[in-house]
Design a protein around this motif. Sequence first.
Motif, PDB file in Angstrom:
ATOM      1  N   GLY A 130       4.308  -4.687   7.988  1.00 16.15           N
ATOM      2  CA  GLY A 130       5.041  -3.452   8.214  1.00 16.15           C
ATOM      3  C   GLY A 130       4.535  -2.242   7.469  1.00 16.15           C
ATOM      4  O   GLY A 130       5.235  -1.230   7.387  1.00 16.15           O
ATOM      5  N   LEU A 131       3.322  -2.280   6.931  1.00 20.04           N
ATOM      6  CA  LEU A 131       2.779  -1.126   6.229  1.00 20.04           C
ATOM      7  C   LEU A 131       2.181  -0.124   7.219  1.00 20.04           C
ATOM      8  O   LEU A 131       1.761  -0.500   8.300  1.00 20.04           O
ATOM      9  CB  LEU A 131       1.690  -1.559   5.243  1.00 20.04           C
ATOM     10  N   HIS A 132       2.177   1.121   6.826  1.00 23.16           N
ATOM     11  CA  HIS A 132       1.594   2.177   7.643  1.00 23.16           C
ATOM     12  C   HIS A 132       0.121   2.351   7.265  1.00 23.16           C
ATOM     13  O   HIS A 132      -0.321   1.881   6.220  1.00 23.16           O
ATOM     14  CB  HIS A 132       2.354   3.488   7.452  1.00 23.16           C
ATOM     15  N   MET A 133      -0.609   3.063   8.098  1.00 31.22           N
ATOM     16  CA  MET A 133      -2.055   3.167   7.954  1.00 31.22           C
ATOM     17  C   MET A 133      -2.503   3.628   6.568  1.00 31.22           C
ATOM     18  O   MET A 133      -3.393   3.025   5.973  1.00 31.22           O
ATOM     19  CB  MET A 133      -2.633   4.101   9.014  1.00 31.22           C
ATOM     20  N   GLN A 134      -1.902   4.678   6.044  1.00 32.74           N
ATOM     21  CA  GLN A 134      -2.356   5.176   4.744  1.00 32.74           C
ATOM     22  C   GLN A 134      -2.079   4.169   3.631  1.00 32.74           C
ATOM     23  O   GLN A 134      -2.883   4.011   2.712  1.00 32.74           O
ATOM     24  CB  GLN A 134      -1.770   6.542   4.424  1.00 32.74           C
ATOM     25  N   ASP A 135      -0.950   3.451   3.716  1.00 30.55           N
ATOM     26  CA  ASP A 135      -0.649   2.413   2.719  1.00 30.55           C
ATOM     27  C   ASP A 135      -1.618   1.243   2.842  1.00 30.55           C
ATOM     28  O   ASP A 135      -2.059   0.680   1.837  1.00 30.55           O
ATOM     29  CB  ASP A 135       0.789   1.901   2.887  1.00 30.55           C
ATOM     30  N   ASP A 142      -5.215  -6.599   9.046  1.00 31.46           N
ATOM     31  CA  ASP A 142      -4.274  -7.100  10.060  1.00 31.46           C
ATOM     32  C   ASP A 142      -3.017  -7.680   9.417  1.00 31.46           C
ATOM     33  O   ASP A 142      -1.902  -7.460   9.897  1.00 31.46           O
ATOM     34  CB  ASP A 142      -4.937  -8.171  10.938  1.00 31.46           C
ATOM     35  N   LYS A 143      -3.194  -8.396   8.323  1.00 34.26           N
ATOM     36  CA  LYS A 143      -2.057  -9.002   7.623  1.00 34.26           C
ATOM     37  C   LYS A 143      -1.146  -7.902   7.065  1.00 34.26           C
ATOM     38  O   LYS A 143       0.078  -7.986   7.179  1.00 34.26           O
ATOM     39  CB  LYS A 143      -2.571  -9.906   6.511  1.00 34.26           C
ATOM     40  N   LEU A 144      -1.737  -6.875   6.485  1.00 35.46           N
ATOM     41  CA  LEU A 144      -0.941  -5.772   5.924  1.00 35.46           C
ATOM     42  C   LEU A 144      -0.138  -5.064   7.015  1.00 35.46           C
ATOM     43  O   LEU A 144       1.030  -4.720   6.815  1.00 35.46           O
ATOM     44  CB  LEU A 144      -1.837  -4.788   5.176  1.00 35.46           C
ATOM     45  N   TYR A 145      -0.772  -4.846   8.169  1.00 36.58           N
ATOM     46  CA  TYR A 145      -0.042  -4.223   9.282  1.00 36.58           C
ATOM     47  C   TYR A 145       1.102  -5.128   9.736  1.00 36.58           C
ATOM     48  O   TYR A 145       2.184  -4.646  10.057  1.00 36.58           O
ATOM     49  CB  TYR A 145      -0.975  -3.914  10.463  1.00 36.58           C
ATOM     50  N   SER A 146       0.881  -6.441   9.737  1.00 31.62           N
ATOM     51  CA  SER A 146       1.935  -7.364  10.165  1.00 31.62           C
ATOM     52  C   SER A 146       3.107  -7.374   9.182  1.00 31.62           C
ATOM     53  O   SER A 146       4.211  -7.765   9.537  1.00 31.62           O
ATOM     54  CB  SER A 146       1.386  -8.781  10.341  1.00 31.62           C
ATOM     55  N   LYS A 178      11.235 -10.213  11.184  1.00 31.86           N
ATOM     56  CA  LYS A 178      10.051  -9.910  10.397  1.00 31.86           C
ATOM     57  C   LYS A 178      10.453  -9.196   9.121  1.00 31.86           C
ATOM     58  O   LYS A 178      11.203  -8.228   9.163  1.00 31.86           O
ATOM     59  CB  LYS A 178       9.141  -8.997  11.213  1.00 31.86           C
ATOM     60  N   LYS A 179       9.936  -9.682   8.004  1.00 32.84           N
ATOM     61  CA  LYS A 179      10.238  -9.028   6.738  1.00 32.84           C
ATOM     62  C   LYS A 179       9.291  -7.854   6.546  1.00 32.84           C
ATOM     63  O   LYS A 179       8.093  -7.966   6.761  1.00 32.84           O
ATOM     64  CB  LYS A 179      10.086 -10.011   5.580  1.00 32.84           C
ATOM     65  N   ILE A 180       9.834  -6.740   6.162  1.00 30.59           N
ATOM     66  CA  ILE A 180       9.051  -5.542   5.896  1.00 30.59           C
ATOM     67  C   ILE A 180       8.893  -5.421   4.379  1.00 30.59           C
ATOM     68  O   ILE A 180       9.867  -5.524   3.635  1.00 30.59           O
ATOM     69  CB  ILE A 180       9.755  -4.278   6.446  1.00 30.59           C
ATOM     70  N   TYR A 181       7.652  -5.225   3.941  1.00 32.40           N
ATOM     71  CA  TYR A 181       7.363  -5.142   2.513  1.00 32.40           C
ATOM     72  C   TYR A 181       7.081  -3.697   2.105  1.00 32.40           C
ATOM     73  O   TYR A 181       6.570  -2.917   2.892  1.00 32.40           O
ATOM     74  CB  TYR A 181       6.134  -5.991   2.164  1.00 32.40           C
ATOM     75  N   THR A 182       7.390  -3.388   0.856  1.00 28.48           N
ATOM     76  CA  THR A 182       7.016  -2.091   0.294  1.00 28.48           C
ATOM     77  C   THR A 182       5.518  -2.164  -0.028  1.00 28.48           C
ATOM     78  O   THR A 182       4.973  -3.270  -0.147  1.00 28.48           O
ATOM     79  CB  THR A 182       7.796  -1.784  -0.999  1.00 28.48           C
TER      80      THR A 182
END
Length: 161
Positions: A42-47, A36-40, A8-12
């Motif tokens: 790899g973003l954290h809740m505040q982001d 849901d897409k943002l969480y997938s 899984k690619k993690i995005y900034t």
Amino acid sequence: MAETERPKKIYTPMQARAKAEHYCAFQERAQQEVRDKLYSWGLHMQDVEATISQLIEDNFLNEERFARAYARGKFKMKGWGKIKIKQGLKLKQISDPLIRIAMTEIDASDYFTTLESLISKKDLLIREENDFKRKHKLFQYALGRGYESNLIAEVLESNNY
């Protein structure tokens, strides 16, 4: 790791925002879909919440616009009834006031005509000799498409099925 699985690619947050803008520009999206897409990614809740609010501010994300487009599209393209459309919107976590607004996109005369058309097309496909069973199958079919039972009964009676 199997060949078909990719890491899984993690995005900034900045990369995810740009990607989310493209995701929302492609078609109308519900907030929950984007969340849901943002969480997938790899973003954290505040982001995630910051990105969602920025997308709303920049008008990439609009729940009312999504609900109206969803109702229009499911009715015109798939021939869904209001009950099924409402269920779909609830699954997308759209609020009840917005669901009511979205239902105004469906014209009453078009709705009735579409129901009549669905039933008449299905009638041609059913190979049932018994009239009672045939009518029951048509009724169940229209219920499954999300139409109200009183309207279905009205169409079945008025067209002598």
